[in-house]
Design an enzyme around this catalytic site. Structure first.
Site, PDB file in Angstrom:
ATOM      1  CG  ASP A   8      -1.854   1.140   1.297  1.00 20.72           C
ATOM      2  OD1 ASP A   8      -2.696   1.235   0.393  1.00 20.72           O
ATOM      3  OD2 ASP A   8      -1.762   1.932   2.251  1.00 20.72           O
ATOM      4  CD  GLU A  24      15.960 -14.109   4.390  1.00 22.71           C
ATOM      5  OE1 GLU A  24      15.119 -14.630   5.160  1.00 22.71           O
ATOM      6  OE2 GLU A  24      16.621 -13.102   4.692  1.00 22.71           O
TER       7      GLU A  24
END
Length: 560
Positions: A226, A275
């Site tokens: 956002d 990751e």
């Protein structure tokens, strides 16, 4: 604040739960769910995670690839959940963390991916950091995590600069200090209940990297960011002066939007995302002056997608559409990112209503317009959007052809922009009315307890039940279009179209053996019959190798 953290379920593997299709996001169709208006699972009149979970088979059958959930975090709901009090908890109105876990797992079992909203530009004023900043007073380390400043004027009675809130009025609010005296001011680009973080402070970055890992460990497949363009402010927070004040579209250079420093944040976030296995993604809500500036957000070491708001704001006009399509593809190609296409979301008037009104009224419209024309154009615009290379976003209810509700009584409206009295017109409630599932019932199948915003009396005829299996319905058009798109290799992925000669007011392009024609004029237009008709948004006639494409109609052909 809610204390649900200890109830967090065990991590789940996104890659093992959904199809391991590499780069799935490059041509994905992603469906936006606004949870409070999608489905109510407990009968309290407010949509919730359990309601979303029960409707996941509908989304699978619709043919989308992923579901983006607007905020469901713990929040005082000053701005429909975009004022977050706890980023690691589910607001009780939506359920619990266990409900979120069940939803993610069920979605994966159905082959759907889950993208959640992340709100990093600002927190709620009920966030622990901000409450501590108020309590500790001026000069405290906690205040450095936000933008606190002394006021101007003899006694500090004037805001620190001339910035205005997106929702209207000053972007600054003065606090009362612990000793009861008027004190410093804090920055909020949105509502006063949404203080902006200071992203120059390292603790802010540390906190959000931790929040990312929390939800990635829960199994989410990505984040919609956002106000992705607003986190970094120009050094010194300079006045705008005589400069035109801001609009939501961010179509001008502003000291609080699209600053180059945001890209350092996203490079750090990308390291966190990488990751994790499973081809997870970031999507930017970035209102920028140009699509070329938007492309900066999706460079290879930053985010994966950015909403194409230039396309959303384009009128139903062939020349304008062709220009923005070309500019989008040309801007994304050098950074290797897919284009994205979107026609509606929770912040703008639904396109069935925008296209029903004269061009030039903007993306927030109070007029119903010519609903028949609006729906015809909306259906054609959908086929055009889904034929373009890249990824497409569908906002809940657009597959039903829902219009905006433009006659909501003032006493039921909840958009904070309405109550601020300036800036935006505050009519976002019109696109947030709960969607209809059945022909009858107190809320047309939304839930047993009515709906938090009133639904129009004629919405039963637009419901999922009424349109399912109905030849020519908008719902069946979406289902058919998404099925064709999934079946064909010459749709979706890619970065170019081959434009074909066409009359003024008509778009025609080829992609492999696929041809799309969209007539944006008010008259029927003769076109070559490019092969076998796959799908059309209206009735076309063919004879002697020629097809008559009606006004405001799009057609898909296949040469094979």
């Amino acid at each position: 604040m809610s204390q649900q953290h200890s109830a967090a379920p065990a991590p789940t593997s996104a890659v093992s739960a959904v199809e391991g299709r590499p780069d799935w996001w490059r041509d994905a169709v992603i469906y936006q769910v606004y949870p409070r208006s999608f489905a109510d699972g407990n009968g309290d009149g407010m949509g919730d995670l359990e309601g979303v979970r029960t409707r996941l088979p509908y989304l699978r059958d619709l043919g989308v690839d992923a579901v983006w959930l607007s905020p469901f975090y713990a929040s005082p709901q000053a701005d429909a959940g975009y004022d977050v009090a706890d980023y690691r908890a589910v607001d009780p109105m939506f359920g619990t963390l266990l409900d979120a876990d069940a939803l993610i797992r069920d979605a994966h079992a159905l082959g759907l991916r889950i993208i959640v909203d992340l709100v990093p530009n600002h927190s709620s004023d009920q966030y622990e950091w901000f409450k501590r900043a108020l309590a500790e007073g001026p000069g405290s380390p906690s205040r450095d995590r936000y933008h606190f400043r002394p006021g101007k004027g003899k006694n500090g009675e004037l805001p620190p600069n001339d910035w205005e809130s997106i929702f209207g009025g000053p972007a600054w609010t003065r606090v009362t200090e612990p000793d009861g005296t008027p004190g410093e001011w804090y920055l909020h680009l949105f509502a006063p209940e949404q203080p902006d973080f200071n992203w120059e402070h390292p603790a802010v970055g540390d906190e959000f990297r931790s929040i990312l890992r929390f939800w990635l460990d829960m199994g989410v497949d990505g984040f919609r960011i956002d106000v992705a363009h607003g986190m970094v402010k120009a050094e010194g927070l300079p006045d705008l002066g005589d400069h035109e004040q801001l609009t939501l579209l961010g179509n001008d250079v502003m000291p609080f939007f699209d600053q180059d420093g945001v890209h350092d944040i996203y490079r750090e976030w990308r390291l966190v995302l990488d990751e994790y296995s499973g081809d997870r993604i970031f999507v930017a809500e970035a209102w920028t002056p140009t699509v070329e500036r938007t492309a900066n957000y999706v460079r290879p070491d930053e985010l994966h997608q950015a909403f194409n708001f230039q396309y959303l704001a384009t009128h139903w006009d062939a020349a304008e559409l062709r220009t923005v399509i070309n500019r989008t593809l040309d801007a994304m190609r050098p950074v290797g990112a897919p284009a994205t296409w979107v026609l509606s979301n929770h912040d703008v008037t639904r396109h069935a209503t925008r296209f029903a009104n004269p061009a030039g009224l903007g993306t927030q419209i109070r007029l119903a317009g010519d609903r028949e024309v609006g729906l015809r154009r909306a259906r054609a615009a959908t086929l055009l959007m889904l034929a373009l290379p890249g990824s497409a976003y569908v906002y809940q209810g657009e597959e039903l052809g829902l219009p905006d509700v433009v006659d909501l009584p003032d006493d039921v409206r909840q958009d904070p922009a309405y109550f601020r009295g300036a800036g935006q017109d505050g009519f976002r409630d019109g696109c947030r009315v709960p969607i209809p599932w059945t022909r009858t019932g107190p809320s047309y199948g939304f839930g047993d307890g009515g709906s938090w915003l009133p639904q129009p009396a004629d919405w039963g005829g637009l419901s999922v039940e009424a349109q399912t299996g109905e030849p020519g319905s908008t719902l069946e058009l979406y289902r058919a279009a998404l099925a064709v798109r999934r079946e064909r290799a010459d749709l979706g992925a890619g970065d170019a179209v081959e434009w074909l000669r066409a009359p003024e007011g008509v778009l025609a392009f080829r992609r492999g053996e696929f041809v799309c024609v969209a007539n944006t004029t008010g008259e029927s237009v003769p076109m070559p019959a490019y092969g076998r008709v796959l799908l059309a948004s209206g009735e076309i006639t063919e004879a002697a190798g020629e097809a008559k494409v009606p006004a405001d109609t799009a057609v898909w052909w296949s040469a094979s």
